[in-house]
Design a protein around this motif. Sequence first.
Motif, mmCIF file in Angstrom:
data_model
loop_
_atom_site.group_PDB
_atom_site.id
_atom_site.type_symbol
_atom_site.label_atom_id
_atom_site.label_comp_id
_atom_site.label_asym_id
_atom_site.label_seq_id
_atom_site.Cartn_x
_atom_site.Cartn_y
_atom_site.Cartn_z
ATOM 1 N N SER A 5 21.879 41.039 38.721
ATOM 2 C CA SER A 5 22.811 40.300 39.629
ATOM 3 C C SER A 5 23.988 39.726 39.054
ATOM 4 O O SER A 5 25.018 39.882 39.189
ATOM 5 C CB SER A 5 21.784 39.173 40.500
ATOM 6 O OG SER A 5 23.043 38.591 41.325
ATOM 7 N N ASP A 6 23.726 39.201 37.809
ATOM 8 C CA ASP A 6 24.766 38.280 36.984
ATOM 9 C C ASP A 6 25.523 39.429 36.384
ATOM 10 O O ASP A 6 26.816 39.224 36.457
ATOM 11 C CB ASP A 6 24.279 37.535 35.986
ATOM 12 C CG ASP A 6 23.497 36.230 36.560
ATOM 13 O OD1 ASP A 6 23.708 36.020 37.881
ATOM 14 O OD2 ASP A 6 22.654 35.529 36.132
ATOM 15 N N ALA A 7 24.993 40.466 35.918
ATOM 16 C CA ALA A 7 25.798 41.604 35.108
ATOM 17 C C ALA A 7 26.674 42.219 36.425
ATOM 18 O O ALA A 7 27.772 42.355 35.865
ATOM 19 C CB ALA A 7 25.092 42.539 34.471
ATOM 20 N N VAL A 8 26.251 42.510 37.517
ATOM 21 C CA VAL A 8 27.172 42.955 38.471
ATOM 22 C C VAL A 8 28.390 42.177 38.967
ATOM 23 O O VAL A 8 29.616 42.635 39.139
ATOM 24 C CB VAL A 8 26.200 43.553 39.870
ATOM 25 C CG1 VAL A 8 27.198 43.762 41.087
ATOM 26 C CG2 VAL A 8 25.131 44.434 39.445
ATOM 27 N N THR A 9 27.867 40.896 38.879
ATOM 28 C CA THR A 9 29.255 39.872 39.358
ATOM 29 C C THR A 9 30.231 40.012 38.081
ATOM 30 O O THR A 9 31.324 39.860 38.473
ATOM 31 C CB THR A 9 28.523 38.404 39.386
ATOM 32 O OG1 THR A 9 27.645 38.485 40.457
ATOM 33 C CG2 THR A 9 29.608 37.544 39.707
ATOM 34 N N ARG A 10 29.881 39.833 37.031
ATOM 35 C CA ARG A 10 30.705 39.988 35.853
ATOM 36 C C ARG A 10 31.519 41.410 35.707
ATOM 37 O O ARG A 10 32.630 41.438 35.536
ATOM 38 C CB ARG A 10 29.870 39.984 34.504
ATOM 39 C CG ARG A 10 30.737 40.071 33.229
ATOM 40 C CD ARG A 10 29.903 39.794 32.186
ATOM 41 N NE ARG A 10 28.691 40.501 32.060
ATOM 42 C CZ ARG A 10 28.434 41.825 31.696
ATOM 43 N NH1 ARG A 10 29.727 42.553 31.233
ATOM 44 N NH2 ARG A 10 27.287 42.530 31.568
ATOM 45 N N LEU A 11 30.708 42.391 36.271
ATOM 46 C CA LEU A 11 31.389 43.613 36.404
ATOM 47 C C LEU A 11 32.567 43.752 37.135
ATOM 48 O O LEU A 11 33.668 44.239 36.782
ATOM 49 C CB LEU A 11 30.400 44.758 36.610
ATOM 50 C CG LEU A 11 30.990 46.185 37.141
ATOM 51 C CD1 LEU A 11 31.781 46.987 35.874
ATOM 52 C CD2 LEU A 11 29.838 47.003 37.579
ATOM 53 N N PHE A 12 32.498 43.139 38.352
ATOM 54 C CA PHE A 12 33.348 43.111 39.334
ATOM 55 C C PHE A 12 34.386 41.981 38.896
ATOM 56 O O PHE A 12 35.629 42.309 39.297
ATOM 57 C CB PHE A 12 32.909 42.633 40.833
ATOM 58 C CG PHE A 12 32.292 43.806 41.361
ATOM 59 C CD1 PHE A 12 32.802 44.682 42.613
ATOM 60 C CD2 PHE A 12 31.056 44.317 41.183
ATOM 61 C CE1 PHE A 12 32.366 45.487 43.254
ATOM 62 C CE2 PHE A 12 30.379 45.391 41.919
ATOM 63 C CZ PHE A 12 31.111 46.219 42.680
ATOM 64 N N GLU A 13 33.955 40.857 38.398
ATOM 65 C CA GLU A 13 35.160 40.032 37.901
ATOM 66 C C GLU A 13 36.073 40.765 36.883
ATOM 67 O O GLU A 13 37.265 40.381 36.873
ATOM 68 C CB GLU A 13 34.356 38.569 37.466
ATOM 69 C CG GLU A 13 33.621 37.687 38.531
ATOM 70 C CD GLU A 13 32.836 36.829 38.060
ATOM 71 O OE1 GLU A 13 32.569 36.732 36.844
ATOM 72 O OE2 GLU A 13 32.689 35.887 38.784
ATOM 73 N N GLN A 14 35.429 41.518 36.013
ATOM 74 C CA GLN A 14 36.090 41.947 34.999
ATOM 75 C C GLN A 14 37.204 42.941 35.416
ATOM 76 O O GLN A 14 38.358 43.124 34.985
ATOM 77 C CB GLN A 14 35.312 42.481 33.843
ATOM 78 C CG GLN A 14 34.824 41.525 32.891
ATOM 79 C CD GLN A 14 33.845 42.233 31.913
ATOM 80 O OE1 GLN A 14 32.718 42.064 31.805
ATOM 81 N NE2 GLN A 14 34.732 42.868 31.018
ATOM 82 N N THR A 15 36.879 43.619 36.500
ATOM 83 C CA THR A 15 37.558 44.686 37.176
ATOM 84 C C THR A 15 38.744 44.123 37.890
ATOM 85 O O THR A 15 39.989 44.503 37.526
ATOM 86 C CB THR A 15 37.032 45.310 38.323
ATOM 87 O OG1 THR A 15 35.752 46.028 37.777
ATOM 88 C CG2 THR A 15 37.614 46.357 39.141
ATOM 89 N N LEU A 16 38.431 42.929 38.365
ATOM 90 C CA LEU A 16 39.661 42.128 39.137
ATOM 91 C C LEU A 16 40.841 41.378 38.101
ATOM 92 O O LEU A 16 41.877 41.626 38.249
ATOM 93 C CB LEU A 16 39.263 41.154 40.278
ATOM 94 C CG LEU A 16 38.347 41.825 41.346
ATOM 95 C CD1 LEU A 16 37.774 40.608 42.218
ATOM 96 C CD2 LEU A 16 39.352 42.626 42.152
ATOM 97 N N ALA A 17 39.986 40.976 36.983
ATOM 98 C CA ALA A 17 40.762 40.213 35.990
ATOM 99 C C ALA A 17 41.866 41.134 35.432
ATOM 100 O O ALA A 17 42.923 40.881 34.948
ATOM 101 C CB ALA A 17 39.859 39.695 34.824
ATOM 102 N N THR A 18 41.363 42.529 35.229
ATOM 103 C CA THR A 18 42.151 43.274 34.667
ATOM 104 C C THR A 18 43.075 44.033 35.378
ATOM 105 O O THR A 18 44.427 44.375 35.261
ATOM 106 C CB THR A 18 41.270 44.506 33.934
ATOM 107 O OG1 THR A 18 40.557 43.776 33.103
ATOM 108 C CG2 THR A 18 42.096 45.627 33.106
ATOM 109 N N PHE A 19 42.819 44.522 36.809
ATOM 110 C CA PHE A 19 43.573 45.374 37.435
ATOM 111 C C PHE A 19 44.112 44.711 38.701
ATOM 112 O O PHE A 19 44.981 45.102 39.418
ATOM 113 C CB PHE A 19 42.617 46.797 37.863
ATOM 114 C CG PHE A 19 42.473 47.558 36.851
ATOM 115 C CD1 PHE A 19 43.492 48.098 36.158
ATOM 116 C CD2 PHE A 19 41.232 47.785 36.466
ATOM 117 C CE1 PHE A 19 43.432 49.049 34.765
ATOM 118 C CE2 PHE A 19 40.947 48.606 35.275
ATOM 119 C CZ PHE A 19 42.167 49.201 34.390
ATOM 120 N N GLY A 20 43.446 43.373 39.255
ATOM 121 C CA GLY A 20 43.994 42.940 40.117
ATOM 122 C C GLY A 20 43.777 43.309 41.540
ATOM 123 O O GLY A 20 43.795 42.652 42.462
#
Length: 246
Positions: free
Chosen positions: A68-83
Amino acid sequence: MTNTTHKVALVTGASRGIGRDIAFKLAADGFAVVVNYAGNTALAEQVVADIEAQGGRGLAVQADIADSDAVTRLFEQTLATFGRLDAVINNAGIMQMARITTDNVGILDKTLATNLRGSWLVMAKAAETVSEDGRIIAFSSSVLGKSFPGYGAYIASKAGVEGLVKVLANELRGRKITVNAVAPGPVATELFFEGKSEEQVQAIANLAPFERLGQPHEIADVVAFLAGPQGGWINGQVLRVNGGMV
């Protein structure tokens, strides 16, 4: 600085096989692509390099979809990079053959953790994150229609995924987000060929009227159709992409 001009797709399990072809196809269609992978950093970074060599944009992000934590981080990194995030394709999964015996319940637990719990986590996070007119695409399998011995854990996990797809499509009423699944038949990937003789491969290929295996790009084409503007009126469906194997 984030760039929100173009659409963004996240593809899990995209370092090889079908996932890699999906990443390439969506990049060719103009998506910036987040290439998720479980363990092989070099393969994932090569996919990104190949996308960028063709003028596209990519980002490799490691994450175990059962975590669960890894999935949250995956989406956070996506938004941080591409918005932004417009399409989520949950291609990642495992398949371990095991007959339905008391000794093999551990294989069931492991399979459900990745294929079913992982799908729940990715689809749930996608539902919270994707933009209006977004796409959520899960992966099932056409082996559900065959009930071959040894596939019990895998079939159970994918039957669950199909159930989640239909429920989530209804839960997102009013959001203009489609939720569908792609269910490939046998596809010519390294994972498929592993441990099979030529005779076994041909016997499986002969199940379809075309008497051949599917190719990864043929699955990617269907995913791209669902992820693109033409897929906007398809919702809550399971597309069995198998050359007519029934």
